[in-house]
Scaffold this active site. Structure first.
Site, mmCIF file in Angstrom:
data_model
loop_
_atom_site.group_PDB
_atom_site.id
_atom_site.type_symbol
_atom_site.label_atom_id
_atom_site.label_comp_id
_atom_site.label_asym_id
_atom_site.label_seq_id
_atom_site.Cartn_x
_atom_site.Cartn_y
_atom_site.Cartn_z
ATOM 1 N N SER A 33 43.746 46.547 57.053
ATOM 2 C CA SER A 33 45.195 46.540 57.288
ATOM 3 C C SER A 33 45.806 45.149 57.411
ATOM 4 O O SER A 33 46.735 44.937 58.200
ATOM 5 C CB SER A 33 45.538 47.373 58.532
ATOM 6 O OG SER A 33 45.241 48.725 58.283
ATOM 7 N N GLY A 55 43.164 50.834 56.066
ATOM 8 C CA GLY A 55 44.211 51.743 55.589
ATOM 9 C C GLY A 55 45.013 52.435 56.678
ATOM 10 O O GLY A 55 45.780 53.347 56.399
ATOM 11 N N HIS A 112 30.689 48.630 51.186
ATOM 12 C CA HIS A 112 32.019 48.982 51.698
ATOM 13 C C HIS A 112 31.910 50.329 52.428
ATOM 14 O O HIS A 112 31.159 51.215 52.004
ATOM 15 C CB HIS A 112 33.030 49.066 50.544
ATOM 16 C CG HIS A 112 34.444 49.173 51.033
ATOM 17 N ND1 HIS A 112 34.977 50.358 51.487
ATOM 18 C CD2 HIS A 112 35.413 48.241 51.177
ATOM 19 C CE1 HIS A 112 36.225 50.144 51.881
ATOM 20 N NE2 HIS A 112 36.517 48.865 51.708
ATOM 21 N N GLU A 159 34.883 44.679 58.568
ATOM 22 C CA GLU A 159 35.978 45.630 58.360
ATOM 23 C C GLU A 159 35.783 46.839 59.275
ATOM 24 O O GLU A 159 35.040 47.771 58.922
ATOM 25 C CB GLU A 159 35.976 46.136 56.919
ATOM 26 C CG GLU A 159 36.209 45.076 55.874
ATOM 27 C CD GLU A 159 36.737 45.701 54.598
ATOM 28 O OE1 GLU A 159 37.866 45.379 54.211
ATOM 29 O OE2 GLU A 159 36.039 46.534 53.995
ATOM 30 N N ASN A 192 40.730 44.059 46.764
ATOM 31 C CA ASN A 192 39.936 45.255 46.479
ATOM 32 C C ASN A 192 40.884 46.367 46.021
ATOM 33 O O ASN A 192 41.526 47.012 46.842
ATOM 34 C CB ASN A 192 39.169 45.662 47.750
ATOM 35 C CG ASN A 192 38.347 46.915 47.535
ATOM 36 O OD1 ASN A 192 38.177 47.380 46.402
ATOM 37 N ND2 ASN A 192 37.816 47.467 48.617
ATOM 38 N N TRP A 193 40.942 46.549 44.705
ATOM 39 C CA TRP A 193 41.871 47.547 44.157
ATOM 40 C C TRP A 193 41.322 48.972 44.248
ATOM 41 O O TRP A 193 41.981 49.923 43.817
ATOM 42 C CB TRP A 193 42.208 47.208 42.692
ATOM 43 C CG TRP A 193 43.008 45.968 42.524
ATOM 44 C CD1 TRP A 193 43.612 45.239 43.513
ATOM 45 C CD2 TRP A 193 43.309 45.283 41.300
ATOM 46 N NE1 TRP A 193 44.249 44.146 42.980
ATOM 47 C CE2 TRP A 193 44.090 44.153 41.621
ATOM 48 C CE3 TRP A 193 42.990 45.517 39.954
ATOM 49 C CZ2 TRP A 193 44.558 43.256 40.657
ATOM 50 C CZ3 TRP A 193 43.450 44.630 38.985
ATOM 51 C CH2 TRP A 193 44.231 43.518 39.338
ATOM 52 N N LYS A 194 40.101 49.085 44.738
ATOM 53 C CA LYS A 194 39.461 50.399 44.902
ATOM 54 C C LYS A 194 39.617 51.214 43.613
ATOM 55 O O LYS A 194 39.444 50.661 42.515
ATOM 56 C CB LYS A 194 40.040 51.116 46.128
ATOM 57 C CG LYS A 194 40.014 50.214 47.368
ATOM 58 C CD LYS A 194 40.269 50.935 48.656
ATOM 59 C CE LYS A 194 40.191 49.933 49.813
ATOM 60 N NZ LYS A 194 40.279 50.545 51.121
HETATM 61 P P1 PGA Z 1 43.211 47.925 53.650
HETATM 62 O O1 PGA Z 1 41.734 48.036 53.009
HETATM 63 O O2 PGA Z 1 43.631 46.489 53.511
HETATM 64 O O3 PGA Z 1 44.047 48.863 52.852
HETATM 65 O O4 PGA Z 1 43.085 48.324 55.076
HETATM 66 C C1 PGA Z 1 40.787 47.043 53.193
HETATM 67 C C2 PGA Z 1 39.476 47.435 52.549
HETATM 68 O O5 PGA Z 1 39.143 48.627 52.534
HETATM 69 O O6 PGA Z 1 38.751 46.576 52.032
#
Ligand code: PGA
Length: 260
Positions: free
Chosen positions: A224, A187, A99, A181, A7-9
């Protein structure tokens, strides 16, 4: 198939995303050829087609492609929204919905997420439904209540789609992913204990059973995940893959995670 959803957001601009794919072309191709593992790249909307073009495939063959969201509506006057059907037409095989960043910054409700699921099933795209409790809910012992609430409308639409279509577009068993999640883990560098994730996974499986959901559900974990935690996380029963944010932006880290 064990899934690695990158997920590159909105972390990379169009040019950067294309450059990232070109710079790591051989590496990505190598990962896409690993047996029983599947890498799904989820760039932002404007980059989807360009990313696919770099790999020269139609999504199914070379690199699996996922969007980060879609509209819950059928074609109509919805300025700024993105039609699920169009995502399918440009080669998306997967789409993340619900999400926590959409729920928080886009005020998205679980009912909207459920409608998105219907749109995706209609055009044969596999939904990746994200669920997760906030830090506050976690600390107040409300995680399961929150997850149950988030999943309730999902079970309803899945049952309706199965009844209506006899099980998805092609008549085969409906299949989708649920990515657990915890918001407090995304994050932050903090990952729950395996025993906690296991308890939540078992809870989701029992909810699906109680709701007599006759679909293939792939359970993913996200929050994370990094190359140091992967081996241990993989010990979780019923784990079908990872949703990766930060770690998917560094190719070397990402590659290591997929290879482990
Ligand atoms: P992260 O994000 O791996 O940076 O914690 C995961 C996500 O938001 O899908």
């Amino acid at each position: 198939m064990f899934l690695y959803v990158a997920n590159w957001k909105m972390e990379m601009s169009f040019d950067k995303a294309v450059e990232f794919c070109k710079d790591n072309f051989d590496g990505f191709i190598g990962l896409s050829q690993l047996e029983s593992k599947k890498v799904i790249l989820c760039p932002e909307f404007t980059q989807l087609k360009a990313v696919l073009d770099v790999f020269g495939g139609n999504g199914n063959d070379i690199m699996a492609l996922g969007a980060q969201d879609c509209s819950e509506h059928k074609p109509g006057a919805y300025t700024g929204q993105v039609l699920a059907e169009s995502l399918g037409q440009i080669g998306c095989n997967y789409c993340i919905v619900g999400h926590s960043e959409r729920r928080i910054y886009g005020s998205e409700t679980s009912d909207q997420v459920a409608c998105k699921l219907v749109r995706l099933f209609e055009c044969g795209i596999t939904p990746i439904v994200c669920i997760g409790e906030s830090k506050e809910d976690y600390e107040n012992g409300l995680a399961k209540d929150v997850l149950q609430e988030q999943l309730e409308p999902i079970w309803e639409v899945v049952k309706a789609v199965i009844t209506r279509k006899g099980g998805g577009k092609s008549g085969k068993r409906l299949s989708f992913c649920i990515a657990y999640e915890p918001v407090w883990s995304i994050g932050t560098g903090i990952t729950p204990e395996n025993s906690y994730i296991q308890e939540i996974f078992n809870f989701i499986v029992s909810l699906a059973k109680n709701n007599t959901i006759n679909a293939q559900i792939n359970l993913l974990y996200g929050g994370s995940v990094d190359e140091r935690k992967v081996k241990s996380l993989k010990l979780i029963d019923n784990l079908g893959g990872f949703l990766l944010g930060g770690a998917s932006l560094d190719f070397k880290k990402f590659e290591k995670i997929v290879q482990l």
